[in-house]
Each structure stands twice: as structure tokens, then as C-alpha cells.
Design an enzyme around this catalytic site. Structure first.
Site, short mmCIF file in Angstrom:
data_model
loop_
_atom_site.label_atom_id
_atom_site.label_comp_id
_atom_site.label_asym_id
_atom_site.label_seq_id
_atom_site.Cartn_x
_atom_site.Cartn_y
_atom_site.Cartn_z
N HIS A 1 0.87 -1.20 -0.01
CA HIS A 1 -0.12 0.48 -0.35
C HIS A 1 0.71 1.19 -0.24
O HIS A 1 0.37 2.39 -0.15
CB HIS A 1 -0.73 -0.08 0.94
CG HIS A 1 -1.80 -0.93 1.05
ND1 HIS A 1 -2.65 -1.85 2.15
CD2 HIS A 1 -2.30 -1.50 0.37
CE1 HIS A 1 -3.85 -2.14 1.63
NE2 HIS A 1 -3.11 -2.59 0.73
N GLY B 1 -1.57 -10.77 12.17
CA GLY B 1 -2.20 -8.66 12.14
C GLY B 1 -2.97 -8.57 11.11
O GLY B 1 -3.16 -7.20 10.52
N CYS C 1 4.75 11.42 -7.61
CA CYS C 1 3.87 12.84 -8.23
C CYS C 1 3.10 11.91 -9.52
O CYS C 1 3.13 11.34 -10.36
CB CYS C 1 5.35 12.85 -9.21
SG CYS C 1 4.79 14.26 -11.01
N LEU D 1 4.01 -32.51 -7.45
CA LEU D 1 5.74 -32.10 -7.63
C LEU D 1 6.64 -32.51 -6.25
O LEU D 1 7.70 -32.13 -6.98
CB LEU D 1 5.58 -30.63 -7.07
CG LEU D 1 4.42 -29.81 -8.53
CD1 LEU D 1 4.72 -28.45 -8.70
CD2 LEU D 1 4.35 -30.07 -10.01
N CYS E 1 4.36 12.61 -13.72
CA CYS E 1 5.91 12.19 -14.06
C CYS E 1 5.75 10.41 -13.65
O CYS E 1 6.77 9.40 -13.33
CB CYS E 1 7.05 12.18 -14.33
SG CYS E 1 7.78 12.61 -12.74
N ALA F 1 -0.27 -10.52 18.22
CA ALA F 1 1.26 -10.20 16.99
C ALA F 1 2.16 -10.02 17.99
O ALA F 1 2.92 -11.26 18.10
CB ALA F 1 1.09 -8.89 16.43
N CYS G 1 9.89 16.84 -12.42
CA CYS G 1 9.42 17.53 -13.60
C CYS G 1 8.36 18.76 -13.33
O CYS G 1 8.62 19.40 -13.69
CB CYS G 1 8.18 16.50 -13.65
SG CYS G 1 6.82 16.14 -12.97
ZN LIG Z 1 6.37 14.34 -11.81
#
Ligand SMILES: [Zn+2]
Length: 277
Positions: free
Chosen positions: A135, A201, A143, A226, A146, A254, A165
């Protein structure tokens, strides 16, 4: 932890440590982590699939705060929200679960990948190295024009241009609603080859993470042909998801369960032991 889980994990680890096995045959361990790993570090979740705990912030719902449309219509608010999250996560420190997973990676004899839904960097702070942030990361900017991804430590200025850019206003490098998770090719490849999938978790409320245990489990149907051992699909979650793909469930937080599981794995004698089945 149930004795069956422990013994299976230990046997999986012990098998991989057999000295004659080629590295390519060593067991592959994949770890998938979610908000439950960072909860004990005080990191709150805001993107949890729209469940009943879905928060609002200054009257804005999660979708407005975490979507390209929301950013286009209220960029200052969206950046301010993420600035708060970034400051919270910068102040947080890894807990015992992060530390144990880093130790496991360092000592594991076979392949390893840690895929996380979390946007903090607590795994890296604990020492994990092979980490995929599905995420994205709150500590990166993106950006939209670009595609440049760049480090972002402090607050993001609403009118700041891309450092590459110079165009469109930059945004956090996060997988917002409606966007594709990052590096899923690597994640799917790891799921396909893993011998142990440890899911820690994760509420499994969000695609595509909720599909990964099933992918690993499905491999069990063809792996026997396999000649490979059956993949263990293990859930560590104080509120188990009841996902049918899990072959073992540890209903525990956890920060207490993971260090114990890891300690048992790392204490296994080299290729010759483990508790009796
Ligand atoms: Zn850019």
C-alpha cells in the site's frame, strides 16, 4: 500456541536447514502483515476496508481522505491528514513483533519475503530488509504526472511541485481507494513458491491481501504431485478471520505470539530435530 502448529513450523524450518539441500530447495517463508502488527506501537489504521471502525477526520470520510478524487477536490485537507499520520508514525517505534520478524528473516536459511499492508516503516526500523509495501509508504511522495517516487520526511506543502518534473502537486505515495497495490508481481511470485505463509494481524478485509492465503492454500492441491511439502498457511490474529485457507490459527496478539513462534523456529536443532509430531 497449539503444539501442532509449533511442530509443523519447526519441522518446516528444520527441513530447510538440512545441509545437503541446495539453496534453491530450501524452504521459502513468506510473511504478510497488517495493522495488527503496528497496533501495539500505537499506530492507528484509517484504511481498513470501510468496516464499522472506519474513522472520519474533520468531517471527511476515509474515501475522501484517501483517493485521487478526494485529493483533487480538497488537496490541503488530504495532505494535512497524511501529515498527521506521518508525524504519528515517525514518533512510533517497532514492537516485539517487528523485532521478532526481523530476527527471523536474518536467521532463516531459505528464501524470504515480508509483504505488508502497513504504510509505516516499523518493519525496516526493526531491521527487516526484504519488505514490500503493497500500500505504499507514508514516508514517500509520488508525482501523479511523471510517476516519480521520492523520500518524504516532513509535511507536504499543498503547492509543492514534483522534484523531478516540476509539474503537478505531489501526493503521498500510497495505494488509495481505487488504485493498484504496489509490486504485486513480487508478492504473487512469493505466494506461489512459499512453504510457509505466516499472516499476522491482517483483517483480510481488503483486496488483494485477502486473496493471498487462498492462493497459497490452492498450491497444496498440486504440490504433492510435484513432490514438495505442503504449504502451511498460518494466521496470527486475536480475532481470527475464519478464512478457510488457514491450516493453523493462533488467536493471539502479534506482539506476544510472533516472538514465541520465531523463538521456537530459531531454536530448532540444525536439520535434525524439532519436537515429535
Ligand atoms: Zn513529476
Amino acid at each position: 500456541m497449539p503444539a501442532s502448529l509449533l511442530s509443523r513450523l519447526v519441522r518446516a524450518a528444520a527441513g530447510l536447514r538440512a545441509p545437503r539441500r541446495a539453496a534453491a530447495d530450501a524452504p521459502f517463508l513468506m510473511v504478510l502483515t497488517g495493522a495488527g502488527v503496528s497496533a501495539a506501537s500505537g499506530v492507528a489504521t484509517y484504511r481498513d476496508g470501510g468496516g464499522p471502525g472506519r474513522p472520519s477526520w474533520r468531517g471527511m470520510d476515509a474515501r475522501s481522505l484517501a483517493s485521487a478524487d478526494g485529493f483533487a477536490s480538497a488537496p490541503r485537507a488530504v495532505l494535512a491528514f497524511h501529515d498527521e499520520r506521518r508525524r504519528e508514525m515517525a514518533a512510533a517505534g517497532p514492537n516485539a513483533a517487528h523485532a521478532a520478524l526481523a530476527a527471523l528473516e536474518a536467521a532463516w536459511p531459505g528464501g524470504f519475503l515480508l509483504a505488508t499492508q502497513n504504510i509505516d516503516r516499523l518493519h525496516e526500523q526493526a531491521g527487516s530488509r526484504r519488505v514490500v509495501h503493497m500500500h505504499g509508504s507514508i514516508f514517500e511522495g509520488l508525482c501523479p504526472a511523471c510517476g516519480l517516487v521520492f523520500p518524504q520526511e516532513g509535511d507536504m506543502l499543498p503547492d509543492a511541485a514534483c522534484p523531478g518534473c516540476g509539474r503537478a502537486p505531489a501526493r503521498p505515495n500510497l495505494c488509495w481507494f481505487g488504485e493498484r497495490p504496489r509490486r504485486m508481481g513480487e508478492v504473487h511470485a512469493a505466494v506461489d513458491r512459499c512453504d510457509v505463509l505466516l499472516v499476522v494481524g491482517c483483517s483480510l478485509a481488503v483486496r488483494p491481501a485477502n486473496l493471498l492465503p487462498s492462493m497459497a492454500w490452492r498450491n497444496n492441491r498440486r504440490e504433492p504431485r510435484l513432490g514438495r511439502p505442503v504449504c502451511r498457511v498460518v494466521e496470527v490474529n486475536p480475532t481470527p478471520t475464519r478464512n478457510g485457507a488457514f491450516t493453523e490459527v493462533v488467536a493471539e496478539a502479534a506482539e506476544t505470539a510472533v516472538p514465541r513462534i520465531v523463538a521456537e523456529l530459531l531454536a530448532a536443532p540444525d536439520g535434525r530435530g524439532g519436537p515429535a509430531a
